[in-house]
Design a protein around this motif. Sequence first.
Motif, PDB file in Angstrom:
ATOM      1  N   TRP A   1       0.858  -1.177   0.000  1.00 25.50           N
ATOM      2  CA  TRP A   1       0.000   0.000   0.000  1.00 25.50           C
ATOM      3  C   TRP A   1       0.900   1.235   0.000  1.00 25.50           C
ATOM      4  O   TRP A   1       1.809   1.348   0.830  1.00 25.50           O
ATOM      5  N   PHE A   2       0.642   2.121  -0.930  1.00 24.26           N
ATOM      6  CA  PHE A   2       1.334   3.397  -1.011  1.00 24.26           C
ATOM      7  C   PHE A   2       0.318   4.506  -0.775  1.00 24.26           C
ATOM      8  O   PHE A   2      -0.888   4.319  -0.958  1.00 24.26           O
ATOM      9  N   ARG A   3       0.820   5.655  -0.403  1.00 26.46           N
ATOM     10  CA  ARG A   3      -0.050   6.813  -0.330  1.00 26.46           C
ATOM     11  C   ARG A   3       0.661   8.021  -0.932  1.00 26.46           C
ATOM     12  O   ARG A   3       1.890   8.086  -0.974  1.00 26.46           O
ATOM     13  N   GLN A   4      -0.145   8.944  -1.397  1.00 30.01           N
ATOM     14  CA  GLN A   4       0.389  10.150  -2.006  1.00 30.01           C
ATOM     15  C   GLN A   4      -0.433  11.339  -1.548  1.00 30.01           C
ATOM     16  O   GLN A   4      -1.545  11.568  -2.050  1.00 30.01           O
ATOM     17  N   PRO A   5       0.091  12.088  -0.590  1.00 30.83           N
ATOM     18  CA  PRO A   5      -0.580  13.334  -0.212  1.00 30.83           C
ATOM     19  C   PRO A   5      -0.543  14.305  -1.388  1.00 30.83           C
ATOM     20  O   PRO A   5       0.350  14.227  -2.241  1.00 30.83           O
ATOM     21  N   GLN A   6      -1.471  15.206  -1.425  1.00 30.94           N
ATOM     22  CA  GLN A   6      -1.539  16.143  -2.541  1.00 30.94           C
ATOM     23  C   GLN A   6      -0.243  16.924  -2.667  1.00 30.94           C
ATOM     24  O   GLN A   6       0.236  17.503  -1.698  1.00 30.94           O
TER      25      GLN A   6
ATOM     26  N   ALA B   1       6.100   1.598   7.178  1.00 30.53           N
ATOM     27  CA  ALA B   1       6.795   2.869   7.343  1.00 30.53           C
ATOM     28  C   ALA B   1       6.794   3.240   8.823  1.00 30.53           C
ATOM     29  O   ALA B   1       5.848   2.906   9.546  1.00 30.53           O
ATOM     30  N   ASP B   2       7.835   3.912   9.251  1.00 27.70           N
ATOM     31  CA  ASP B   2       7.922   4.303  10.657  1.00 27.70           C
ATOM     32  C   ASP B   2       6.715   5.136  11.084  1.00 27.70           C
ATOM     33  O   ASP B   2       6.265   5.047  12.225  1.00 27.70           O
ATOM     34  N   SER B   3       6.196   5.905  10.170  1.00 31.43           N
ATOM     35  CA  SER B   3       5.093   6.809  10.495  1.00 31.43           C
ATOM     36  C   SER B   3       3.784   6.089  10.799  1.00 31.43           C
ATOM     37  O   SER B   3       2.866   6.690  11.367  1.00 31.43           O
ATOM     38  N   VAL B   4       3.694   4.811  10.430  1.00 36.52           N
ATOM     39  CA  VAL B   4       2.437   4.080  10.650  1.00 36.52           C
ATOM     40  C   VAL B   4       2.609   2.842  11.523  1.00 36.52           C
ATOM     41  O   VAL B   4       1.613   2.160  11.825  1.00 36.52           O
ATOM     42  N   LYS B   5       3.830   2.539  11.926  1.00 37.61           N
ATOM     43  CA  LYS B   5       4.054   1.346  12.762  1.00 37.61           C
ATOM     44  C   LYS B   5       3.228   1.421  14.036  1.00 37.61           C
ATOM     45  O   LYS B   5       3.169   2.460  14.690  1.00 37.61           O
TER      46      LYS B   5
ATOM     47  N   TYR C   1      -5.713  -6.127   2.562  1.00 31.02           N
ATOM     48  CA  TYR C   1      -6.331  -5.109   3.404  1.00 31.02           C
ATOM     49  C   TYR C   1      -5.269  -4.213   4.028  1.00 31.02           C
ATOM     50  O   TYR C   1      -4.141  -4.628   4.276  1.00 31.02           O
ATOM     51  N   LEU C   2      -5.667  -2.995   4.301  1.00 30.40           N
ATOM     52  CA  LEU C   2      -4.863  -2.099   5.121  1.00 30.40           C
ATOM     53  C   LEU C   2      -5.776  -1.595   6.230  1.00 30.40           C
ATOM     54  O   LEU C   2      -6.686  -0.805   5.993  1.00 30.40           O
ATOM     55  N   ILE C   3      -5.524  -2.103   7.425  1.00 27.59           N
ATOM     56  CA  ILE C   3      -6.318  -1.725   8.586  1.00 27.59           C
ATOM     57  C   ILE C   3      -5.618  -0.542   9.241  1.00 27.59           C
ATOM     58  O   ILE C   3      -4.465  -0.656   9.668  1.00 27.59           O
ATOM     59  N   MET C   4      -6.324   0.576   9.297  1.00 29.96           N
ATOM     60  CA  MET C   4      -5.721   1.817   9.787  1.00 29.96           C
ATOM     61  C   MET C   4      -6.433   2.270  11.054  1.00 29.96           C
ATOM     62  O   MET C   4      -7.629   2.571  11.024  1.00 29.96           O
ATOM     63  N   ASN C   5      -5.697   2.287  12.147  1.00 32.38           N
ATOM     64  CA  ASN C   5      -6.225   2.725  13.425  1.00 32.38           C
ATOM     65  C   ASN C   5      -5.556   4.028  13.858  1.00 32.38           C
ATOM     66  O   ASN C   5      -4.489   4.390  13.362  1.00 32.38           O
ATOM     67  N   SER C   6      -6.194   4.704  14.801  1.00 31.43           N
ATOM     68  CA  SER C   6      -5.643   5.948  15.358  1.00 31.43           C
ATOM     69  C   SER C   6      -5.197   6.899  14.260  1.00 31.43           C
ATOM     70  O   SER C   6      -4.067   7.409  14.267  1.00 31.43           O
ATOM     71  N   LEU C   7      -6.077   7.134  13.322  1.00 33.09           N
ATOM     72  CA  LEU C   7      -5.724   7.962  12.183  1.00 33.09           C
ATOM     73  C   LEU C   7      -5.422   9.396  12.596  1.00 33.09           C
ATOM     74  O   LEU C   7      -6.018   9.925  13.549  1.00 33.09           O
ATOM     75  N   LYS C   8      -4.481   9.994  11.873  1.00 36.91           N
ATOM     76  CA  LYS C   8      -4.053  11.357  12.133  1.00 36.91           C
ATOM     77  C   LYS C   8      -4.280  12.216  10.883  1.00 36.91           C
ATOM     78  O   LYS C   8      -4.319  11.677   9.771  1.00 36.91           O
ATOM     79  N   PRO C   9      -4.390  13.513  11.037  1.00 30.94           N
ATOM     80  CA  PRO C   9      -4.552  14.372   9.856  1.00 30.94           C
ATOM     81  C   PRO C   9      -3.443  14.175   8.819  1.00 30.94           C
ATOM     82  O   PRO C   9      -3.697  14.260   7.615  1.00 30.94           O
ATOM     83  N   GLU C  10      -2.236  13.868   9.284  1.00 29.10           N
ATOM     84  CA  GLU C  10      -1.127  13.667   8.340  1.00 29.10           C
ATOM     85  C   GLU C  10      -1.237  12.363   7.558  1.00 29.10           C
ATOM     86  O   GLU C  10      -0.429  12.111   6.657  1.00 29.10           O
ATOM     87  N   ASP C  11      -2.214  11.527   7.879  1.00 30.35           N
ATOM     88  CA  ASP C  11      -2.472  10.327   7.087  1.00 30.35           C
ATOM     89  C   ASP C  11      -3.330  10.633   5.864  1.00 30.35           C
ATOM     90  O   ASP C  11      -3.555   9.764   5.026  1.00 30.35           O
ATOM     91  N   THR C  12      -3.811  11.852   5.760  1.00 27.18           N
ATOM     92  CA  THR C  12      -4.631  12.239   4.626  1.00 27.18           C
ATOM     93  C   THR C  12      -3.851  12.098   3.332  1.00 27.18           C
ATOM     94  O   THR C  12      -2.755  12.646   3.186  1.00 27.18           O
TER      95      THR C  12
ATOM     96  N   THR D   1      -9.285  10.957   4.033  1.00 30.21           N
ATOM     97  CA  THR D   1      -9.175  12.300   4.586  1.00 30.21           C
ATOM     98  C   THR D   1      -9.452  12.239   6.076  1.00 30.21           C
ATOM     99  O   THR D   1     -10.485  11.719   6.502  1.00 30.21           O
ATOM    100  N   VAL D   2      -8.501  12.745   6.860  1.00 32.05           N
ATOM    101  CA  VAL D   2      -8.614  12.719   8.313  1.00 32.05           C
ATOM    102  C   VAL D   2      -8.642  14.157   8.804  1.00 32.05           C
ATOM    103  O   VAL D   2      -7.698  14.911   8.577  1.00 32.05           O
ATOM    104  N   SER D   3      -9.704  14.511   9.484  1.00 36.60           N
ATOM    105  CA  SER D   3      -9.803  15.874   9.994  1.00 36.60           C
ATOM    106  C   SER D   3      -9.405  15.914  11.460  1.00 36.60           C
ATOM    107  O   SER D   3      -9.563  14.928  12.187  1.00 36.60           O
ATOM    108  N   SER D   4      -8.901  17.054  11.871  1.00 32.73           N
ATOM    109  CA  SER D   4      -8.444  17.193  13.259  1.00 32.73           C
ATOM    110  C   SER D   4      -9.577  17.618  14.181  1.00 32.73           C
ATOM    111  O   SER D   4     -10.648  17.973  13.752  1.00 32.73           O
TER     112      SER D   4
END
Length: 127
Positions: free
Chosen positions: A36-41, A62-66, A81-92, A124-127
Amino acid sequence: EVQMVESGGGFVQAGESLTLSCTFSGYTPSGRCMGWFRQPQGKEHERVAAFYSGGGGISYYADSVKGRFTISRDNAKNTVYLIMNSLKPEDTAMYYCAAGTGFGAPCDSDSSAYAYWGQGTQVTVSS
């Protein structure tokens, strides 16, 4: 023809969870890496997680999601699957499923090592 279709993205509040799915066809994952890759705008692709199916299965993060993200695969459903918990705005970002053509570990973190890509799903993760 290899086809990969992602789903599961959406808009969530910080701290919430999402599970992304990638259903694939025409591809044999045995002994290969899927990720799984991601690309912020406006930014480059970043590999967030990968899974090597050989040797009993090896996961990379990645260290940012461990500790927050988990990659898993359902062989019977040809789905990753990519199970994403404790999402942060920077995961957008736009999240993409990718599959490599080479065999063996470790899974490359460079997007050029993955030949097949889905169309992406927006998270999209809002704060």
